[in-house]
Design a protein around this motif. Structure first.
Motif, PDB file in Angstrom:
ATOM      1  N   GLY A  40      38.828  23.504  87.877  1.00 18.32           N
ATOM      2  CA  GLY A  40      38.176  24.694  87.356  1.00 18.32           C
ATOM      3  C   GLY A  40      38.365  24.932  85.864  1.00 18.32           C
ATOM      4  O   GLY A  40      37.742  25.835  85.299  1.00 18.32           O
ATOM      5  N   LEU A  41      39.199  24.124  85.236  1.00 16.98           N
ATOM      6  CA  LEU A  41      39.476  24.322  83.804  1.00 16.98           C
ATOM      7  C   LEU A  41      38.993  23.151  82.957  1.00 16.98           C
ATOM      8  O   LEU A  41      39.070  23.199  81.729  1.00 16.98           O
ATOM      9  CB  LEU A  41      40.968  24.538  83.568  1.00 16.98           C
ATOM     10  CG  LEU A  41      41.570  25.788  84.201  1.00 16.98           C
ATOM     11  CD1 LEU A  41      43.072  25.845  83.943  1.00 16.98           C
ATOM     12  CD2 LEU A  41      40.900  27.047  83.649  1.00 16.98           C
ATOM     13  N   GLY A  42      38.533  22.097  83.579  1.00 14.62           N
ATOM     14  CA  GLY A  42      38.085  20.933  82.823  1.00 14.62           C
ATOM     15  C   GLY A  42      39.248  20.229  82.163  1.00 14.62           C
ATOM     16  O   GLY A  42      40.384  20.296  82.627  1.00 14.62           O
ATOM     17  N   LEU A  43      38.978  19.562  81.060  1.00 11.50           N
ATOM     18  CA  LEU A  43      40.024  18.894  80.295  1.00 11.50           C
ATOM     19  C   LEU A  43      40.399  19.773  79.109  1.00 11.50           C
ATOM     20  O   LEU A  43      39.537  20.321  78.425  1.00 11.50           O
ATOM     21  CB  LEU A  43      39.544  17.546  79.771  1.00 11.50           C
ATOM     22  CG  LEU A  43      39.404  16.445  80.797  1.00 11.50           C
ATOM     23  CD1 LEU A  43      37.977  16.303  81.234  1.00 11.50           C
ATOM     24  CD2 LEU A  43      39.896  15.120  80.227  1.00 11.50           C
ATOM     25  N   ARG A  44      41.682  19.886  78.866  1.00 13.36           N
ATOM     26  CA  ARG A  44      42.149  20.647  77.726  1.00 13.36           C
ATOM     27  C   ARG A  44      43.027  19.739  76.874  1.00 13.36           C
ATOM     28  O   ARG A  44      43.939  19.090  77.383  1.00 13.36           O
ATOM     29  CB  ARG A  44      42.918  21.885  78.189  1.00 13.36           C
ATOM     30  CG  ARG A  44      42.035  22.919  78.886  1.00 13.36           C
ATOM     31  CD  ARG A  44      42.843  24.105  79.366  1.00 13.36           C
ATOM     32  NE  ARG A  44      43.754  23.751  80.449  1.00 13.36           N
ATOM     33  CZ  ARG A  44      44.718  24.532  80.907  1.00 13.36           C
ATOM     34  NH1 ARG A  44      44.914  25.727  80.342  1.00 13.36           N
ATOM     35  NH2 ARG A  44      45.474  24.136  81.906  1.00 13.36           N
TER      36      ARG A  44
ATOM     37  N   PHE B 103      36.621  20.920  75.665  1.00 10.82           N
ATOM     38  CA  PHE B 103      35.775  20.599  76.816  1.00 10.82           C
ATOM     39  C   PHE B 103      35.357  21.848  77.578  1.00 10.82           C
ATOM     40  O   PHE B 103      36.064  22.855  77.596  1.00 10.82           O
ATOM     41  CB  PHE B 103      36.532  19.688  77.788  1.00 10.82           C
ATOM     42  CG  PHE B 103      36.554  18.238  77.389  1.00 10.82           C
ATOM     43  CD1 PHE B 103      37.419  17.792  76.401  1.00 10.82           C
ATOM     44  CD2 PHE B 103      35.719  17.324  78.004  1.00 10.82           C
ATOM     45  CE1 PHE B 103      37.444  16.448  76.037  1.00 10.82           C
ATOM     46  CE2 PHE B 103      35.741  15.985  77.647  1.00 10.82           C
ATOM     47  CZ  PHE B 103      36.603  15.555  76.662  1.00 10.82           C
ATOM     48  N   GLY B 104      34.201  21.756  78.234  1.00  6.29           N
ATOM     49  CA  GLY B 104      33.805  22.766  79.196  1.00  6.29           C
ATOM     50  C   GLY B 104      34.532  22.551  80.514  1.00  6.29           C
ATOM     51  O   GLY B 104      35.274  21.581  80.684  1.00  6.29           O
ATOM     52  N   GLN B 105      34.306  23.484  81.463  1.00 12.57           N
ATOM     53  CA  GLN B 105      35.035  23.419  82.739  1.00 12.57           C
ATOM     54  C   GLN B 105      34.503  22.333  83.663  1.00 12.57           C
ATOM     55  O   GLN B 105      35.136  21.981  84.643  1.00 12.57           O
ATOM     56  CB  GLN B 105      34.967  24.766  83.464  1.00 12.57           C
ATOM     57  CG  GLN B 105      35.499  25.930  82.655  1.00 12.57           C
ATOM     58  CD  GLN B 105      34.376  26.693  81.974  1.00 12.57           C
ATOM     59  OE1 GLN B 105      33.400  26.099  81.508  1.00 12.57           O
ATOM     60  NE2 GLN B 105      34.507  27.999  81.907  1.00 12.57           N
ATOM     61  N   GLY B 106      33.317  21.825  83.386  1.00 12.97           N
ATOM     62  CA  GLY B 106      32.745  20.768  84.200  1.00 12.97           C
ATOM     63  C   GLY B 106      31.725  21.276  85.208  1.00 12.97           C
ATOM     64  O   GLY B 106      31.800  22.420  85.685  1.00 12.97           O
TER      65      GLY B 106
END
Lengths: 113, 113
Positions: A40-44, B103-106
């Motif tokens: 739910g947060l993607g890549l950070r 990045f976005g959350q996907g």
């Protein structure tokens, strides 16, 4: 074969026990980065490096350290891991500015108990 | 922290349908990137966009860099089962922050045969 390697691929540890995840690339790339991926947060982005001895913080650097003593290696250090650092970690590298293709490693799945 | 909002979060479509997803930001980016991640793998770059208004294609994929530089769109035409995966947008500001990538959350894409 051009690649980014990470070790270990899987790791279970306990709170407070220092650990290092290694990352190495064989493409002579200048840029290297570490990311964590959470549902739910993607890549950070945690940290990135633009060349040897040049590193800077990404969006979530707290609790992590990095070093870039050699061009090919970019280890991620967790001095005192905590359960909220349980995640999937990716190392990535790319060439000089203008070369957008970023090569990702296979990922390291970390569980902190 | 995270500054890119990607939607939809997930899509369930039939093979042959077209797909659209987008990414919006509260701030301006100089470069927009679209990645795809297959299960158990690191993300792979699909398309890179460098100028506001730019429209770029890669096979059945088309992406656009929004005029305001605060958004980007990805379309997949005539989807096939191997399109399944997680699609991420990513933005870069440039300048002294050239190495920093957000990045976005996907978007999780499922294609039913």
């Amino acid at each position: 074969e051009a690649q980014v390697t990470q070790n270990p691929r899987y790791l279970i540890t306990v709170t407070g026990k220092k650990l290092t995840v290694t990352c190495s690339q064989n493409m002579n790339h200048e840029y290297m980065s570490w990311y964590r991926q959470d549902p739910g947060l993607g890549l950070r982005q945690i940290y990135y490096s633009m060349n040897v001895e040049v590193t800077d913080k990404g969006d979530v650097p707290e609790g992590y350290k990095v070093s870039r003593k050699e061009k090919r290696n970019f280890p991620l250090i967790l001095e005192s891991p905590s359960p909220n650092q349980t995640s999937l970690y990716f190392c990535a590298s790319r060439g000089t500015s203008g070369q957008e293709t970023q090569y990702f490693g296979p990922g390291t799945r970390l569980l902190v108990l | 922290g995270q500054q890119l909002n990607q939607s939809p979060q997930s899509m369930f479509i039939q093979e042959g349908e077209d797909v659209s997803m987008n990414c919006t930001s509260s701030s301006i980016f100089n470069t927009w990137l679209w990645y795809k991640q297959d299960p158990g793998e690191g993300p792979v770059l699909l398309i890179a966009l460098y100028k506001a208004g730019e429209l770029t294609s890669n096979g059945r994929l088309t992406a656009q860099f929004g005029i305001t530089r605060k958004d980007s769109f990805l379309n997949i035409s005539a989807s096939i089962p191997s399109d399944v995966g997680i699609y991420f947008c990513a933005g870069r500001r440039g300048g002294t922050s050239y190495g920093k990538l957000t990045f976005g959350q996907g978007t999780i894409l499922t294609v039913h045969p």
